[in-house]
Design an enzyme around this catalytic site. Structure first.
Site, PDB file in Angstrom:
ATOM      1  N   PHE A 126       1.942  10.217   2.494  1.00 57.74           N
ATOM      2  CA  PHE A 126       3.256  10.396   3.152  1.00 57.74           C
ATOM      3  C   PHE A 126       3.757   9.084   3.745  1.00 57.74           C
ATOM      4  O   PHE A 126       4.645   9.077   4.559  1.00 57.74           O
ATOM      5  CB  PHE A 126       3.117  11.441   4.258  1.00 57.74           C
ATOM      6  CG  PHE A 126       1.995  11.130   5.217  1.00 57.74           C
ATOM      7  CD1 PHE A 126       0.709  11.654   5.022  1.00 57.74           C
ATOM      8  CD2 PHE A 126       2.197  10.288   6.298  1.00 57.74           C
ATOM      9  CE1 PHE A 126      -0.337  11.345   5.889  1.00 57.74           C
ATOM     10  CE2 PHE A 126       1.161   9.965   7.171  1.00 57.74           C
ATOM     11  CZ  PHE A 126      -0.112  10.496   6.972  1.00 57.74           C
ATOM     12  N   ALA A 127       3.156   7.987   3.331  1.00 58.24           N
ATOM     13  CA  ALA A 127       3.609   6.720   3.918  1.00 58.24           C
ATOM     14  C   ALA A 127       3.499   5.599   2.906  1.00 58.24           C
ATOM     15  O   ALA A 127       2.802   5.731   1.899  1.00 58.24           O
ATOM     16  CB  ALA A 127       2.734   6.379   5.128  1.00 58.24           C
ATOM     17  N   LYS A 128       4.209   4.515   3.200  1.00 52.86           N
ATOM     18  CA  LYS A 128       3.982   3.305   2.405  1.00 52.86           C
ATOM     19  C   LYS A 128       3.947   2.129   3.354  1.00 52.86           C
ATOM     20  O   LYS A 128       4.511   2.205   4.461  1.00 52.86           O
ATOM     21  CB  LYS A 128       5.048   3.164   1.324  1.00 52.86           C
ATOM     22  CG  LYS A 128       6.385   2.606   1.782  1.00 52.86           C
ATOM     23  CD  LYS A 128       7.262   2.208   0.608  1.00 52.86           C
ATOM     24  CE  LYS A 128       7.866   3.417  -0.069  1.00 52.86           C
ATOM     25  NZ  LYS A 128       8.982   3.071  -0.966  1.00 52.86           N
ATOM     26  N   VAL A 129       3.246   1.085   2.933  1.00 49.84           N
ATOM     27  CA  VAL A 129       3.132  -0.089   3.788  1.00 49.84           C
ATOM     28  C   VAL A 129       3.728  -1.283   3.056  1.00 49.84           C
ATOM     29  O   VAL A 129       3.377  -1.531   1.899  1.00 49.84           O
ATOM     30  CB  VAL A 129       1.656  -0.387   4.148  1.00 49.84           C
ATOM     31  CG1 VAL A 129       1.527  -1.697   4.888  1.00 49.84           C
ATOM     32  CG2 VAL A 129       1.090   0.746   4.988  1.00 49.84           C
TER      33      VAL A 129
ATOM     34  N   GLY B  28       0.853  -1.191   0.000  1.00 54.74           N
ATOM     35  CA  GLY B  28       0.000   0.000   0.000  1.00 54.74           C
ATOM     36  C   GLY B  28       0.881   1.231   0.000  1.00 54.74           C
ATOM     37  O   GLY B  28       1.948   1.217   0.601  1.00 54.74           O
TER      38      GLY B  28
ATOM     39  N   GLY C 260       0.393   5.507   0.355  1.00 55.00           N
ATOM     40  CA  GLY C 260      -0.512   6.653   0.479  1.00 55.00           C
ATOM     41  C   GLY C 260       0.322   7.912   0.327  1.00 55.00           C
ATOM     42  O   GLY C 260       1.446   7.858  -0.147  1.00 55.00           O
TER      43      GLY C 260
ATOM     44  N   ASP D 199     -12.440   9.156   9.981  1.00 48.70           N
ATOM     45  CA  ASP D 199     -12.152   8.851   8.577  1.00 48.70           C
ATOM     46  C   ASP D 199     -12.615   7.437   8.246  1.00 48.70           C
ATOM     47  O   ASP D 199     -11.916   6.681   7.585  1.00 48.70           O
ATOM     48  CB  ASP D 199     -10.642   9.016   8.309  1.00 48.70           C
ATOM     49  CG  ASP D 199     -10.337   9.046   6.813  1.00 48.70           C
ATOM     50  OD1 ASP D 199      -9.180   8.780   6.437  1.00 48.70           O
ATOM     51  OD2 ASP D 199     -11.274   9.288   6.023  1.00 48.70           O
TER      52      ASP D 199
END
Ligand SMILES: Cn1cc(Br)cc1C(=O)Nc1[nH]nc2c1CN(C(=O)N[C@H](CN1CCCC1)c1ccccc1)C21CC1
Length: 346
Positions: free
Chosen positions: A22-25, A18, A20, A132
């Site tokens: 400001f992040a990644k998983v 995943g 997004g 959210d």
């Protein structure tokens, strides 16, 4: 510096599952238990003024152990990154699960909706609001249990849930009217609206309010008018209507949802808002496996664990507990790690 060197030896980092803003998983494997984990990597420089959201997400996840909330195992902070080691949900997003089936039968939708309501009721009970809630933020684990994720926008307003929030956040499609109007709002009431959107999506496979043009989307939301598709039973229509009330004061409360007739159908008990597992319980068998691995006494091991600092030991212990609860052998692999840990362990 090698990629993610701080994880080396502790986690094997695999593919990205995943990404997004400001992040990644990434998918990962915890070396000692061989358990799969999800590693959420955030670059501080790209977080900018969203940095406080990470702290909010961290504190929320530490304080919110619940069977339908994605577990946090470990937090690693370097000067450039945050690494959150989280529970891996191999069933993917609820959103995709609905799309694959077009829509869910009322019976299946009820099983899922009860779990989401349980997680949200638990959140609210602890004074949090998610703010959210949407199908993309609800994942499925291997056993098809639902797990709530993405607490970066959640709010723990001082002093309690009944004080007003102002920041407008979350995705407009799921946003409550009062949030769109920029009025002061209660996080709990905004979450109920989103739950209405979620239930509609589960039962109809489409969203009640949708439009490419943001202004007409807003007009639809503020009107509170949506198509009551033919696939909805009368009770489903009534329940959804009670959540999608434009006036937040007319909206059903989370406590009324717990024992609502629609949620009770086919069930004996109301939805529980409790966490069903003992948090940070002392499990002798997991404890002794770790004590033996590190060649320390059980008491020393427990004293190290009992501070719950969300370090590697916390992750190892929680993953061992999870293996035990799933009836898997609780053993540790990879003796090579011991020396590395031993040097830093004593
Ligand atoms: C999509 N998928 C398919 C399979 Br099979 C497993 C998954 C999967 O994502 N599994 C999974 N397990 N645990 C997690 C995930 C994804 N995941 C996430 O936290 N995923 C979110 C997804 N958000 C939904 C809307 C915007 C981004 C995310 C947040 C920031 C950057 C990237 C992804 C966690 C760590 C909690």
């Amino acid at each position: 510096m090698a990629r993610y060197s701080v994880l080396k030896g502790f986690y094997d980092v695999e593919q990205t599952i995943g990404s997004g803003g400001f992040a990644k998983v990434k998918l990962g494997t915890h070396c000692l238990t061989k358990e799969k984990v999800a590693i959420k990597i955030m670059e501080k420089s790209r977080l900018g003024d969203d940095l406080p959201r990470v702290k909010i997400e961290l504190e929320a996840l530490k304080n919110l152990p619940h069977q339908n909330i994605c577990k946090l195992y470990q937090v690693i902070e370097t000067e450039s990154h945050y690494y959150l080691i989280l529970e891996y949900c191999s069933g993917g997003e609820l959103f995709d699960h609905i799309v694959e089936r077009n829509r869910l039968e009322e019976k299946q939708a009820r099983v899922f909706f009860r779990q989401i309501v349980s997680a949200v009721a638990f959140l609210h009970d602890k004074g949090y609001a998610h703010r959210d809630l949407k199908p993309e933020n609800v994942l499925l684990d291997k056993e098809k249990n639902l797990k709530l994720i993405d607490f970066g926008l959640c709010a723990k307003p001082q002093p309690g849930l009944d004080s007003f929030l102002y920041t407008s956040c979350g995705s407009p499609t799921y946003a409550a009217p009062e949030l769109i109007l920029g009025q002061k709002y209660l996080g709990s009431e905004v979450d109920i609206w989103s739950l209405g959107i979620l239930l509609y999506a589960l039962l109809c496979g489409v969203l009640p309010f949708d439009d490419e043009n943001i202004d007409s989307l807003y007009r639809k939301i503020l009107s509170g008018r949506y198509e009551e598709s033919s696939c909805l039973s009368l009770e489903s229509k009534r329940l959804i209507r009670s959540m999608l009330q434009v006036d937040p004061k007319k909206r059903i409360t989370i406590d009324d949802l717990l024992s609502h007739p629609w949620l009770m159908k086919g069930f004996k008990e109301p939805v529980t808002k409790l966490c069903l597992h003992k948090v940070h319980e002392k499990d002798p068998s997991c404890l002794s496996v770790m004590a033996e691995y590190y060649r320390v006494s059980v008491d020393v091991m427990w004293s190290k664990l009992n501070s719950w600092t969300y370090d590697y030991n916390t992750a190892t212990y929680m993953l061992l507990l999870s293996k035990k609860q799933r009836g898997l052998p609780i053993k540790l692999y990879n003796f090579a790690l011991r020396d590395k840990m031993e040097s830093g362990f004593n």
